[in-house]
Design an enzyme around this catalytic site. Sequence first.
Site: not given
Length: 213
Positions: A108, A112, A204, A207
């Site tokens: 991603r 945006t 995340d 991660d």
Amino acid sequence: MKAYDNVVIFHHPLIQHKIAILRDEKTSMKEFRELIEEITTLMTYEAMKDGVPTVTKTVKTPLETCQQQVVADNAIAIVPILRAGLGMVNGVHTLFPAARVGHIGMYRDEETLEPKEYYCKLPDGIENKFVILLDPMLATGGSACDAIDLLKKHGCKNIRFMAIIGAPEGIAKVAETHPDVKVYVSTLDRELNENGYILPGLGDAGDRLFGTK
Ligand code: PRP
Ligand code: URA
């Protein structure tokens, strides 16, 4: 959130129990990886109870010969969306060890939130396979929708998508853009924050699976 015919949200207590540990910021990388796999196996068992291609096999027991349904050879493909979807692959392989694996790379854009495709390698004959698309996080739904578009461009007609945590926005986007794709989500979270992270979520996923920041 509106109910969609093509969306199943699990409320299974065993899955919820594991998700509580998964969310915890103190959960180690090792435990996080193991939990993602375990939850995926539980989801797969439930989600694949219908529609999986089967064939009839003749089996000789010690007493007699019988006909038994078995999963069709070479009929299933697993497609993780990189990176975080990789963490779910073994969880599906536990139940479908012969499934071929394709990979779709998407990240991603941080500004945006639009997904960018950077890799695609799919097994031969994917167009005739039962495809299980994997990504633990369904946030805006952009990555899942683009991955499904890509699979459809390769001729796939039978696609199921499994996510562990879903935001209402992402679930609605996938359900409405791809009404022919069945979507399975382990738990429905509240909302997205201004950076497109799911709340309460787990942070995340890539991660936490791979130890990056
Ligand atoms: C995360 C996640 C999904 C995507 C979900 O990936 O694993 O692929 O975001 O967000 P969306 O529904 O708004 O598209 P990310 O882009 O962080 O890449 P990574 O898995 O490599 O960390
Ligand atoms: N991707 C993640 O890994 N976590 C989120 O909360 C949203 C997208």
